[in-house]
Design a protein around this motif. Structure first.
Motif, PDB file in Angstrom:
ATOM      1  N   ILE A  15       0.776  -1.125  -0.210  1.00  0.00           N
ATOM      2  CA  ILE A  15       0.134  -0.056  -0.041  1.00  0.00           C
ATOM      3  C   ILE A  15       0.879   1.385   0.023  1.00  0.00           C
ATOM      4  N   ASP A  16       0.519   2.223  -0.994  1.00  0.00           N
ATOM      5  CA  ASP A  16       1.325   3.289  -1.201  1.00  0.00           C
ATOM      6  C   ASP A  16       1.447   4.255   0.147  1.00  0.00           C
ATOM      7  N   ARG A  17       0.337   4.294   0.810  1.00  0.00           N
ATOM      8  CA  ARG A  17       0.122   4.912   2.044  1.00  0.00           C
ATOM      9  C   ARG A  17      -0.853   4.954   2.722  1.00  0.00           C
ATOM     10  N   ILE A  18      -1.200   5.143   4.030  1.00  0.00           N
ATOM     11  CA  ILE A  18      -2.353   5.026   4.850  1.00  0.00           C
ATOM     12  C   ILE A  18      -2.140   6.344   5.778  1.00  0.00           C
ATOM     13  N   ASP A  19      -3.130   7.134   5.624  1.00  0.00           N
ATOM     14  CA  ASP A  19      -3.106   8.328   6.470  1.00  0.00           C
ATOM     15  C   ASP A  19      -4.171   8.304   7.818  1.00  0.00           C
ATOM     16  N   ARG A  20      -4.055   8.850   8.940  1.00  0.00           N
ATOM     17  CA  ARG A  20      -5.078   8.981   9.812  1.00  0.00           C
ATOM     18  C   ARG A  20      -5.583  10.511   9.791  1.00  0.00           C
ATOM     19  N   VAL A  21      -6.801  10.487   9.445  1.00  0.00           N
ATOM     20  CA  VAL A  21      -7.485  11.812   9.643  1.00  0.00           C
ATOM     21  C   VAL A  21      -8.787  11.616  10.734  1.00  0.00           C
ATOM     22  N   GLY A  22      -8.659  12.189  11.756  1.00  0.00           N
ATOM     23  CA  GLY A  22      -9.580  11.901  12.706  1.00  0.00           C
ATOM     24  C   GLY A  22      -9.494  10.447  12.974  1.00  0.00           C
ATOM     25  N   SER A  23     -11.117   9.973  13.034  1.00  0.00           N
ATOM     26  CA  SER A  23     -11.085   8.629  13.439  1.00  0.00           C
ATOM     27  C   SER A  23     -11.123   7.612  12.148  1.00  0.00           C
ATOM     28  N   GLU A  24     -10.773   8.226  11.011  1.00  0.00           N
ATOM     29  CA  GLU A  24     -10.595   7.500   9.737  1.00  0.00           C
ATOM     30  C   GLU A  24      -9.141   7.048   9.364  1.00  0.00           C
ATOM     31  N   ALA A  25      -9.210   5.911   8.607  1.00  0.00           N
ATOM     32  CA  ALA A  25      -8.058   5.653   7.950  1.00  0.00           C
ATOM     33  C   ALA A  25      -8.338   5.561   6.746  1.00  0.00           C
ATOM     34  N   ARG A  26      -7.375   6.613   6.045  1.00  0.00           N
ATOM     35  CA  ARG A  26      -7.350   6.827   4.513  1.00  0.00           C
ATOM     36  C   ARG A  26      -6.432   6.033   3.805  1.00  0.00           C
ATOM     37  N   VAL A  27      -6.859   5.056   3.053  1.00  0.00           N
ATOM     38  CA  VAL A  27      -5.882   4.289   2.090  1.00  0.00           C
ATOM     39  C   VAL A  27      -5.830   5.179   0.877  1.00  0.00           C
ATOM     40  N   ILE A  28      -4.416   5.238   0.422  1.00  0.00           N
ATOM     41  CA  ILE A  28      -4.232   5.901  -0.854  1.00  0.00           C
ATOM     42  C   ILE A  28      -3.154   5.230  -1.650  1.00  0.00           C
ATOM     43  N   ASP A  29      -3.822   5.170  -2.800  1.00  0.00           N
ATOM     44  CA  ASP A  29      -2.958   4.400  -4.063  1.00  0.00           C
ATOM     45  C   ASP A  29      -2.874   5.406  -5.161  1.00  0.00           C
ATOM     46  N   TYR A  30      -1.492   5.702  -5.274  1.00  0.00           N
ATOM     47  CA  TYR A  30      -1.137   6.484  -6.556  1.00  0.00           C
ATOM     48  C   TYR A  30      -1.263   5.999  -7.844  1.00  0.00           C
ATOM     49  N   LYS A  31      -1.700   6.643  -8.780  1.00  0.00           N
ATOM     50  CA  LYS A  31      -1.756   6.306 -10.270  1.00  0.00           C
ATOM     51  C   LYS A  31      -1.237   7.416 -11.011  1.00  0.00           C
TER      52      LYS A  31
END
Length: 720
Positions: A618-634
């Motif tokens: 996985i390219d990156r996983i960020d925490r924003v508040g109570s969310e885990a935001r999984v991000i994939d670069y294209k």
């Protein structure tokens, strides 16, 4: 007594015209470029030699005092070779603007990337400095405020222009001015691909006709039907060597029929095909009109820069002295003398360079020269532009495939199609139409044309002109190998709990179970690797380094590292592509929201699900508040949601960060957009269904969609 002047778009067309004359004194002829240079006068200045343009603009870059922000905007490499490379496409850009009477101030600044206005402002300053530098040397690049030379025009009673291309607004204006002083007629071949480009002359033109149009009286003087009488034949081939076999056999058949050698031509969409023809032509029937590259001379010249002798005097004179000892082809001597003469006139600029830089400049000029093919026969091998005005009895066009026809050079990077339309400048479609026009002229002016293509890759243009499909090429240079009946390989593998599945392997399973079987169960690796994949890996790596090493200033770190990579690249096209990404990445950094915590970067995960192992990087996983935001670069185009990848990444995030709500985003690095998977739960459910199907699979059948087989590395194993 005044005579007529005949102006042509190409040397070949002019030669054919002169050959058709009955004898006596030949009429006065010239090429259209020579015509415009002679008919225009810029008082007190002379035209800059083409080779001097890059040197002068590079000198402008060297002296230019860029503000720090301006230097970053165009990402100039601060060395001579970097300036030299930049000057190539800027000169083309400036020249096109001038010919279409467009100022940089006229360029629309809407619907473009964020720094576009700044880019244009810098380009405008560079252009102004270049014009000042030209003035210092008493030369001009584009004839602004030029006057028509009356003494030249008054020498003729009539001028006939045989046009085989498109005129720019500047050229049209000059011809119209001349047409007020004497009779000026334009000869045109009109077809469906160019009729719209000549509406400024007349709306009465009809397709498939030739015209003589008076620009003086604005009337049609002559109209002649010119339909496509002989549709070309199209043969499919497997290899380029098969095409060579067809070409050589056909030539022999035509010669046996009594067709003259100089009435036959091989027309190459790409020059690189000539190397195949050269080694195949044992009888030396072919004559390569484009000549051959002076590789030996280039090696000798480059060796001068490797000379370790310390130069105490003039570097330019040292180069000139060393050139005297080289084995220079006689046909090159005059051209080299002209180059050296120009270099001596600009010695004050060149002496600021190193010997290797001066040698690099010289090699760029020598690369434009070609060694004539004196050993060949009379059957000509030529490029598309060399066919203009040529009439033949027989012709063959190999590699008639969609990637070649129409094939045009990359449009200027600063102006997209929308802006070009707004400014009345040629678009990519216009350039494609022009190439189609050239090919159509070949078909109309040749009694019989044969097209060769690879199966499944026939150019759509061939269907537009209704080429006749003749089946597979039956000629070959080698005896056909013995054919064996295809034996279907029965799948005997199963996917058990020890097998690790990724998004890529699951996608392959959904597309074609048999391809999945070959690659992941039989472990037959594909060898194909694309430039797009390499570029994507580079951008992923740089983003990882940027957020790992400089989390508070990732943009600055990323730009620094990518600029270093650009300087290391040898491919000019690759450099340009990376520069464009450097510009486009501004949107990514501008749109990326601040986060509370970066949970992971470029990390590999593995989980168990439905009795199978799933893994993903996985390219990156960020925490924003109570969310885990999984991000994939294209890094590619047309970015959307990849449901398999999204489902796997969501399952991983839910297991490792169960205390957070999971969302999955796909980020387009080209556009800086973040696209969320809004059907995440539905996709996870679908993933579970696919996992159950994989565990039960025993047949691993081939896909029913044969279109997917075209680019598949395993199509031969499947007898497709």
């Amino acid at each position: 007594m005044k005579g007529n002047l005949y102006v042509f778009s190409s040397t070949r067309a002019m030669q054919e015209f002169l050959k058709a004359q009955d004898g006596g004194f030949l009429p006065q002829c010239m090429l259209i470029g020579e015509f415009f240079s002679q008919v225009l006068l810029v008082e007190g200045k002379s035209k800059i030699p083409p080779m001097m343009r890059k040197i002068l603009l590079s000198e402008v870059f060297r002296e230019f005092e860029f503000e720090e922000r301006e230097s970053e905007i165009l990402f100039f490499e601060k060395n001579f070779l970097g300036y030299l490379e930049t000057s190539s496409f800027l000169l083309t850009f400036f020249n096109e603007l001038n010919h279409h009477k467009v100022s940089i101030k006229d360029i629309p600044q809407k619907d473009i990337y964020g720094d576009y206005e700044d880019h244009l402002r810098v380009l405008e300053k560079v252009q102004e400095s270049y014009e000042r530098k030209l003035g210092e040397y008493g030369v001009y690049d584009f004839p602004h405020n030029a006057k028509i030379l009356d003494e030249f025009v008054e020498h003729f009673e009539r001028i006939d222009v045989f046009l085989d291309g498109f005129l720019t607004p500047f050229e049209i204006e000059i011809l119209r001015e001349i047409a007020t002083r004497l009779e000026l007629a334009i000869h045109l071949n009109i077809d469906e691909y160019n009729i719209s480009h000549y509406e400024y002359l007349s709306r009465d033109f009809e397709i498939d006709h030739t015209y003589v149009f008076s620009l003086s009286s604005k009337k049609i003087l002559q109209k002649t039907p010119a339909p496509l009488l002989h549709k070309p034949n199209a043969y499919s081939c497997t290899l380029r060597l098969d095409q060579c076999a067809f070409i050589l056999q056909k030539i022999q058949e035509w010669l046996d029929e009594g067709i003259s050698e100089d009435e036959i031509a091989i027309i190459l969409p790409k020059d690189d095909f000539k190397s195949y023809l050269k080694v195949s032509d044992e009888e030396r029937n072919l004559n390569f009109a484009m000549g051959f590259e002076p590789d030996e001379l280039l090696e000798q010249i480059r060796a001068i820069a490797q000379n370790q002798v310390e130069i105490t005097g003039s570097k330019l004179e040292f180069l000139i002295e060393n050139l005297k000892g080289l084995n220079i082809p006689e046909s090159f001597e005059i051209q080299l003398d002209e180059i050296i003469y120009i270099y001596q006139k600009m010695s004050d600029v060149l002496e600021k360079l190193s010997l290797s830089e001066i040698v690099h400049l010289l090699c760029l000029e020598v690369e434009k020269m070609s060694i004539d093919d004196f050993r060949g026969g009379r059957v000509r091998v030529m490029g598309l532009l060399e066919t203009r005005g040529l009439k033949l009895k027989r012709a063959i066009i190999p590699d008639f495939v969609s990637s070649n026809i129409p094939k045009v050079s990359q449009s200027d990077v600063f102006l997209n199609t929308k802006i070009r339309k707004a400014l009345g400048m040629p678009t990519l479609k216009d350039r494609q139409d022009l190439q189609k026009h050239y090919y159509l002229e070949i078909f109309k002016n040749t009694e019989e044309v044969e097209l060769l293509y690879f199966e499944g890759e026939f150019a759509p243009f061939g269907k537009e002109i209704e080429a006749r499909a003749m089946g597979e090429n039956r000629y070959t240079l080698f005896e056909c190998a013995k054919k064996y009946d295809y034996v279907f390989d029965e799948a005997d593998c199963v996917v058990d709990e020890g097998f690790a599945l990724s998004a890529t392997s699951l996608s392959r399973f959904c597309e074609c179970k048999r391809a999945f079987y070959w690659k992941y169960l039989k472990k037959l690796e594909e060898t194909q690797e694309s430039e797009a994949i390499n570029l994507g890996l580079l951008l992923h790596q740089l983003l990882f380094e940027s957020y790992s090493n400089a989390p508070h200033q990732p943009k600055e770190y990323f730009e620094k590292k990518l600029l270093e990579k650009i300087q290391q690249e040898e491919s000019q096209l690759r450099k340009l592509e990376l520069r464009m990404f450097l510009i486009q990445m501004q949107k990514f950094f501008a749109n990326y929201e601040s986060v509370d915590e970066i949970l992971s970067l470029e990390r590999e995960y593995e989980i168990q699900r439905s009795g199978l192992r799933l893994y993903g990087r996985i390219d990156r996983i960020d925490r924003v508040g109570s969310e885990a935001r999984v991000i994939d670069y294209k890094s590619g185009k047309n970015v959307g949601v990849d449901w398999i990848q999204s489902a796997i990444y969501a399952c991983i995030a839910k297991e490792h960060y169960a205390y957070l709500d999971t969302r999955v985003f796909f980020c387009s690095l080209r556009e800086g957009k973040f696209i969320e998977d809004e059907k995440l739960q539905e996709h996870i459910q679908k993933l579970d269904e696919i996992l159950e199907e994989i565990k039960a699979e025993r047949e691993f059948a081939m896909t029913s969609s044969r279109s997917k087989c075209r680019e598949c590395a395993y199509r031969i194993l499947c007898n497709r």
